[in-house]
Scaffold this active site. Sequence first.
Site, short mmCIF file in Angstrom:
data_model
loop_
_atom_site.label_atom_id
_atom_site.label_comp_id
_atom_site.label_asym_id
_atom_site.label_seq_id
_atom_site.Cartn_x
_atom_site.Cartn_y
_atom_site.Cartn_z
N VAL A 201 0.71 -0.99 0.01
CA VAL A 201 -0.08 -0.04 -0.10
C VAL A 201 0.94 1.06 -0.18
O VAL A 201 1.93 1.25 0.79
CB VAL A 201 -1.00 -0.08 1.35
N LYS A 202 0.46 2.10 -0.84
CA LYS A 202 1.32 3.61 -0.82
C LYS A 202 0.28 4.44 0.00
O LYS A 202 -1.00 4.67 -0.67
CB LYS A 202 1.30 3.98 -2.17
N THR A 203 0.62 5.38 0.90
CA THR A 203 -0.11 6.33 1.59
C THR A 203 0.57 7.34 2.00
O THR A 203 1.64 7.29 2.09
CB THR A 203 -0.91 5.64 2.84
N ASP A 250 7.78 6.68 -1.71
CA ASP A 250 7.60 6.54 -3.30
C ASP A 250 7.63 8.25 -3.48
O ASP A 250 6.53 8.87 -3.16
CB ASP A 250 6.42 6.00 -3.64
#
Length: 299
Positions: A201-203, A250
Site C-alpha cells: 500500500v502507498k499512503t 515513493d
Amino acid sequence: MPEADSGDAKNFQTDVPPPADGFFLKGSGSLDWGMSNRLSRIFRPETGRTVMLAIDHGYFQGPTTGLERVDISILPLVPLADALMCTRGILRSVVPPSMRTPVVMRASGGPSILKELSDEQIAIDIEDAARLNVAALAVQVFIGGEHETQSIHNLTRLVDMGLRYGIPVMGVTAVGKQLTRDAKYLRLACRIIAELGAQFVKTYYCDEGFDTVTASCPVPVVMAGGKKLPELDALTMASRAVIEGAAGVDMGRNIFQSDNSEGMMRAVTAVVHERKSPQEALEIYRSHRAAPVGHSSTR
C-alpha cells in the site's frame, strides 16, 4: 545417449537441514514464487525497504513541472532508484529497455485534473503489463470518494488478474478535497486496501499516529512524498515514516522538483536504507551537487 550417472560417491549432506526461511516482507509469506521475486526487486532484501521514484503524474495532470522532458530530467535518476513508478506510455516512448530498475506501472486512470478524479477505471490490460515485464501494478483507491465502490472494484479486479500472472498490486490511498489526511482515515483506507488483496500500500504521512497506520496494515506501507517541501522537511518526513514502520518511500515532486535532484535521490536513499538522520542526509544532498540537467555522476 548421455552416460548414466552411476557414481556411488554422492554427498547428500544429510547432517545439514534445508533452509526454511520465510519471505522478508510483512504479510507476504504465502505468495507464489514469481510474485515474491517481483517484490524482492522492488524492496531490497537486505533492508526490507524501497526508494521508489514516482513520475506518473502526467496521467491526470499532463506535463507536470519537472517532468516536461522525462528523457532529460528523469532518466539520469533512474539508476539511483529501487523502482520507477510510471505509465506505460512513458515507459515505451522514453525509458530504454536496457534499464535495470524495476517498474511499478500505473494501472488506473480516466479523468483529468479538470474532472472528478475518483471516476477512474483500470487503464491497462494485464497481458500488456506482462509484456512490459513490470514488477508491480498501481491502482488508485478513493475511500470516501464519490466513486469509492468503483475504485475498490478496480483494485479487486486488478488483484485477481495479478494473482493469475504473478504480478503484485500496490493500492494507492487517494485523499480527496473533502477528506482529512489523519491517522484515523489513513488506517481505514490502508486496511481496506490490504483486506481486499493488495500486496502493498502507498499512503501519505501524518504527523500524529502514523505508527498506528503501519501497525494496523498487514502488508508493507510505502509513504507517498506528496507536495514539494523544503529538502530538510522532506528528509525529516521520510525519516519519521521509516522509524514509524514504513517500508520505504515513493517520492516524486520532492525529487524531480528539487534544484538538486540527484543529490536528493541519494539523500533519501541514505535515510531509508542507511538510517541516516535528516541532517546527515541533508549534507549528502549538498555534497552531491549535480552536473547540468541531463547528466549524472557515476553511482
